[in-house]
Write an enzyme that holds these catalytic residues in place. Sequence first.
Site: not given
Length: 224
Positions: A14, A16
């Site tokens: 991922d 953020d």
Amino acid sequence: MGSLLASAEAVVFDCDGLLVDTEACWTVAETAIFAAHGHLFGPEQKALVIGRTVEDAGEAMAEYLGRPGAGAELAAELLERVRKELHRGAAALPGAAELVRACRAAVPIAVASNSPRELLDAALWSAGLADCFTHSFAADEVRSPKPAPELYLTACETLGVAPKCSVAFEDSATGIASARAAGLCVAVVPSLSGADLDHDWLGTSLAERELLDWAGRLGDGTVR
């Protein structure tokens, strides 16, 4: 803490709140929107939106703020505010660059993000990580972003590795649900403290020595 997949053939990250410290940018934007509607923004409110797409976050805010039908308007405001915050820059989180490079030296890697392409590229470039990834996938490039499995399935298919042989690194319940549904092993470093999150491995930072040791044992040590 759990265990990581020792025989992992690919790693999907991922972005953020996991690789890049963009959650501060999102929180500034979200706080401003809530304040404009007379509401405080704290951990409870953050839990409603963290990990979601901009569109889903807009809908969640509209429901919480008692503004039915205003989801698209709030999403557009959120996107513009986050864009401005990211323009000021966002740093890589502790251990992120080292872990990404260690994994990349051993197995194929990718990014699967619930941000739109514009914000994903801005975050990776700001943190100095863009050149580390040949493959990245954004929310606006799939039909069903997280928590649906499509982003992770697309990443694994592109990398040529079965999901069950891959590890996902996540920080939110939304992302974890996506990775789990796709069939990946899930390593978690939570963005929100105190969150009870599903995981195969749980840590407090990507800088934990255990992760670099694990990455060093992956693959055959050749860069791909």
